[in-house]
Enzyme design. Structure first.
Site, short mmCIF file in Angstrom:
data_model
loop_
_atom_site.label_atom_id
_atom_site.label_comp_id
_atom_site.label_asym_id
_atom_site.label_seq_id
_atom_site.Cartn_x
_atom_site.Cartn_y
_atom_site.Cartn_z
N ARG A 38 -11.26 13.17 13.65
CA ARG A 38 -11.61 12.76 15.01
C ARG A 38 -10.40 12.14 15.70
NH1 ARG A 38 -13.66 8.01 16.92
NH2 ARG A 38 -14.10 7.17 14.84
N LYS B 118 0.69 9.31 -3.06
CA LYS B 118 -0.06 10.41 -2.42
C LYS B 118 0.84 11.62 -2.23
CE LYS B 118 0.27 11.15 1.62
NZ LYS B 118 -0.32 10.45 2.75
N CYS C 294 1.15 6.11 0.62
CA CYS C 294 2.01 7.24 1.02
C CYS C 294 2.81 7.84 -0.13
CB CYS C 294 3.01 6.79 2.08
SG CYS C 294 2.34 5.65 3.29
N THR D 87 0.82 -1.21 0.00
CA THR D 87 0.00 0.00 0.00
C THR D 87 0.86 1.26 0.00
OG1 THR D 87 -1.81 -1.12 1.12
CG2 THR D 87 -1.75 1.27 1.30
N CYS D 88 1.85 1.32 0.85
CA CYS D 88 2.64 2.56 1.00
C CYS D 88 3.26 2.98 -0.32
CB CYS D 88 3.72 2.36 2.05
SG CYS D 88 4.87 3.74 2.13
N HIS E 22 15.87 31.75 14.08
CA HIS E 22 15.07 32.87 13.64
C HIS E 22 15.45 33.31 12.23
CE1 HIS E 22 12.57 36.38 14.25
NE2 HIS E 22 13.53 37.14 13.76
N GLU F 223 10.28 28.17 15.56
CA GLU F 223 10.92 28.79 16.72
C GLU F 223 9.90 29.04 17.84
OE1 GLU F 223 12.27 32.99 16.44
OE2 GLU F 223 11.41 32.97 14.43
N GLU G 39 -6.69 14.45 3.21
CA GLU G 39 -5.52 14.64 2.35
C GLU G 39 -5.95 14.76 0.89
OE1 GLU G 39 -1.95 12.50 4.88
OE2 GLU G 39 -2.84 11.35 3.27
N ALA H 152 -1.08 -16.60 -1.26
CA ALA H 152 -0.67 -17.67 -0.33
C ALA H 152 -1.73 -17.85 0.73
CB ALA H 152 0.66 -17.29 0.32
N TYR I 93 -7.76 10.68 7.73
CA TYR I 93 -6.52 11.03 7.03
C TYR I 93 -6.75 11.10 5.51
CZ TYR I 93 -3.00 9.58 10.66
OH TYR I 93 -2.19 9.44 11.75
N ILE I 94 -7.29 10.00 4.95
CA ILE I 94 -7.34 9.88 3.49
C ILE I 94 -8.31 10.89 2.90
CG2 ILE I 94 -7.94 8.30 1.60
CD1 ILE I 94 -6.73 6.03 3.22
N ARG J 147 -19.64 12.77 8.49
CA ARG J 147 -20.81 12.52 9.34
C ARG J 147 -20.71 13.12 10.72
NH1 ARG J 147 -20.07 5.96 10.32
NH2 ARG J 147 -18.10 6.07 11.45
P1 NDP Z 1 -9.77 6.77 9.08
O1 NDP Z 1 -10.20 5.72 10.03
O2 NDP Z 1 -8.71 7.74 9.45
O3 NDP Z 1 -11.05 7.61 8.63
C1 NDP Z 1 -12.23 7.01 8.18
C2 NDP Z 1 -13.28 8.10 8.05
O4 NDP Z 1 -14.44 7.57 7.45
C3 NDP Z 1 -13.68 8.66 9.41
O5 NDP Z 1 -13.87 10.05 9.26
C4 NDP Z 1 -15.00 7.93 9.68
O6 NDP Z 1 -15.88 8.68 10.47
C5 NDP Z 1 -15.55 7.82 8.28
N1 NDP Z 1 -16.47 6.71 8.11
C6 NDP Z 1 -16.28 5.42 8.49
N2 NDP Z 1 -17.37 4.67 8.15
C7 NDP Z 1 -18.23 5.51 7.54
C8 NDP Z 1 -19.52 5.36 6.99
N3 NDP Z 1 -20.13 4.17 6.97
N4 NDP Z 1 -20.14 6.45 6.46
C9 NDP Z 1 -19.52 7.63 6.47
N5 NDP Z 1 -18.30 7.86 7.00
C10 NDP Z 1 -17.67 6.80 7.52
O7 NDP Z 1 -9.41 5.97 7.76
P2 NDP Z 1 -8.66 6.38 6.45
O8 NDP Z 1 -9.19 5.44 5.44
O9 NDP Z 1 -8.71 7.85 6.19
O10 NDP Z 1 -7.16 6.00 6.78
C11 NDP Z 1 -6.86 4.69 7.27
C12 NDP Z 1 -5.59 4.70 8.06
O11 NDP Z 1 -4.50 4.78 7.18
C13 NDP Z 1 -5.43 5.89 8.99
O12 NDP Z 1 -6.07 5.71 10.21
C14 NDP Z 1 -3.94 5.98 9.12
O13 NDP Z 1 -3.56 5.12 10.15
C15 NDP Z 1 -3.45 5.51 7.79
N6 NDP Z 1 -3.07 6.64 6.92
C16 NDP Z 1 -2.02 7.42 7.31
C17 NDP Z 1 -1.64 8.51 6.54
C18 NDP Z 1 -0.51 9.36 6.98
O14 NDP Z 1 0.28 8.91 7.82
N7 NDP Z 1 -0.39 10.58 6.51
C19 NDP Z 1 -2.32 8.84 5.29
C20 NDP Z 1 -3.41 7.96 5.00
C21 NDP Z 1 -3.76 6.91 5.79
P3 NDP Z 1 -15.81 8.70 12.09
O15 NDP Z 1 -14.70 9.63 12.43
O16 NDP Z 1 -17.14 9.22 12.49
O17 NDP Z 1 -15.58 7.28 12.51
#
Ligand code: NDP
Length: 451
Positions: free
Chosen positions: A204, A50, A47, A41-42, A434, A439, A181, A114, A177-178, A198
């Site tokens: 969050r 992205k 990553c 994935t990365c 500075h 800083e 971003e 596998a 995150y996704i 939502r």
């Molecule tokens: P996240 O868990 O961060 O976010 C998922 C989002 O989808 C939340 O806002 C959640 O809402 C919402 N959601 C979940 N289910 C539903 C639904 N049924 N209907 C509507 N909204 C929904 O997942 P991501 O996919 O963004 O990223 C996955 C992971 O990948 C991250 O947690 C992180 O660990 C990693 N990542 C790291 C990055 C970085 O380091 N820069 C970049 C991208 C990914 P709610 O908050 O209400 O649960």
């Protein structure tokens, strides 16, 4: 009993490849199976592509700034196909690097799916079967779509890098995150971006002030962010998709993007019946040494859903090798992991948010928000935020939250001090560099709140 291999790894992403290489360095006979592309994935759909898209999307803002600094900037368009070709060439190169690293380490690789036939046997989709003393599962995770009418018409993050042409408009669902971003990336590339989340505020779990500022800046930059909103259905119409939201009127978009979380890839591995514990979120349950309930089977990375970050998977892979092949039992340290969210502006963060910290102990909060020199000169209203959450009892910095261009780079450095247990007074003893944004981390004298 003799085995074909000392270690068989399923999954050629960041964690699996690192574990394979360091295990092979100990003299172990190592094999690795990957059903898709090496790098996981990365490298292939996360990553790396992205971040390259983040760079691409920052140029319009930079060009505006350049004008204010006296440059004549000629308007031009963004050539997505040209960029995408270059992007994929880079990903191909990186995949080649990963394959070469494995080959040079003496790791046997199999381009196949596998599954486990028993606690010591891996069977490949090619029909071959191998026995191994230890098996390491590093199969990562995959994006999930919510269960709603028409969900199959929505894309997920894997699909973004494959666009033939950029959509004119896109609806992004989610506030993690996704979602955030890509809202910033696509907005920067000129796509009309609407984002439905939502909850009451995006991102969050992160510090409230930091997420509040990012949310304001995203709206200021032109993203139509609707909080407290989800979707009920998607219907294809006239080459686009009509979306029924939980609030407001139906709207049509060229594309709908679900950034609604990811699920561990634990299915189809034959784990059922072997005694490996699988959690409610499909994560493989492991001990602090990444060992499952079956002693010969280990798992690392996103498939274990601990901290789903590339550097964490790599560390888990290395701790596994240390434990199993070097006779040095090493638990993985998941405490105080710095992380960055590549929104525009970025968030760099480590440790406790103000909200989490004040539930645990009395704290002082040091915080400043201001317009940084570079963009302020260009007439921008963009603000940055620097924040330290400090324990009243022992003065340790419990959390650091930065919202600023380059926040990811800054938090890596601040993270060293915080991981070492630095106090607020340790920060204060460091002379400021500075003029910089960071800083402020060593010049905040008075707490804005004591709770
Ligand atoms: P996240 O868990 O961060 O976010 C998922 C989002 O989808 C939340 O806002 C959640 O809402 C919402 N959601 C979940 N289910 C539903 C639904 N049924 N209907 C509507 N909204 C929904 O997942 P991501 O996919 O963004 O990223 C996955 C992971 O990948 C991250 O947690 C992180 O660990 C990693 N990542 C790291 C990055 C970085 O380091 N820069 C970049 C991208 C990914 P709610 O908050 O209400 O649960």
């Amino acid at each position: 009993m003799t085995f074909d291999y000392d270690l068989f790894i399923i999954g050629g992403g960041s964690g699996g490849v690192r574990a394979a290489r360091v295990a092979a360095e100990t003299g172990a006979r190592v094999a690795l199976a990957e059903e898709s592309r090496y790098g996981g994935t990365c490298v292939i759909r996360g990553c790396v592509p992205k971040k390259l898209m983040v760079f691409a999307s920052e140029f319009p803002g930079e060009m505006q700034t350049a004008k204010a600094y006296g440059w004549t900037v000629h308007a031009g368009g963004f050539d997505w196909p040209a960029f995408r070709t270059q992007l994929h060439a880079e990903l191909d190169r990186l995949e080649g690097v990963y394959r070469k690293l494995l080959k040079n380490s003496g790791v046997a690789t199999y381009d196949a799916h596998a599954r486990l036939s028993d606690a010591h046997t891996v069977t490949l989709s090619s029909g071959e079967s191998f026995s191994a003393k230890h098996i390491l599962i590093a199969t990562g995770g995959a994006p999930v779509r919510p269960d709603l009418p028409g969900a199959e018409h929505g894309i997920v993050s894997d699909d973004i890098f494959q666009f033939e042409t950029l959509p004119r408009s896109i609806l992004i669902i989610g506030g993690g995150y996704i979602a955030c971003e890509f809202a910033c990336i696509l907005n920067g590339l000129g796509v009309e971006v609407t984002q439905y989340y939502r909850g009451a505020q995006i991102l969050r779990g992160f510090d409230d002030e930091a997420r509040g500022l990012v949310s304001e800046e995203m709206i200021e930059s032109g993203i139509d962010l609707k909080l407290g909103t989800n979707i009920l259905s998607i219907t294809p119409e006239d080459g686009g998709y009509v979306v029924k939201p939980t609030h407001g009127d139906e709207k049509q978009f060229d594309s709908v993007f679900f950034a609604t979380g990811r699920k561990p890839n634990s299915e189809g591995l034959g784990l059922e019946g072997l005694g490996v514990g699988i959690g409610r979120g499909a994560q493989i349950e492991v001990s602090e040494y990444s060992q499952t309930a079956v002693p010969s089977i280990y798992a690392i990375g996103d498939v274990t859903d601990r901290a789903n970050l590339t550097p964490v998977a790599i560390r888990e892979g290395m701790a596994f090798v240390e434990t199993v092949f070097k006779g040095n039992p090493t638990p993985v340290d998941h405490h105080l992991i710095p992380t960055a969210i590549f929104t525009q502006p970025e968030i760099g963060t480590i440790g406790l948010s103000e909200e989490a910290a004040r539930d645990i102990e009395p704290i002082e909060v040091y915080c400043t928000s201001f317009k940084p020199m570079k963009s302020n000169f260009a007439g921008s209203v963009d603000r940055v935020l620097m924040k330290l959450v400090v324990s009243q009892a022992d003065r340790r910095v419990l959390g650091c939250h930065i919202v600023a261009p380059g926040a990811g780079e800054m938090i890596q450095m601040a993270g060293i001090a915080i991981k070492m247990g630095a106090t607020k007074e340790d920060f204060d003893r460091v002379c400021a560099v500075h003029p910089t944004i960071s800083e402020e981390l060593v010049t905040m004298k008075t707490p804005v709140r004591t709770t």
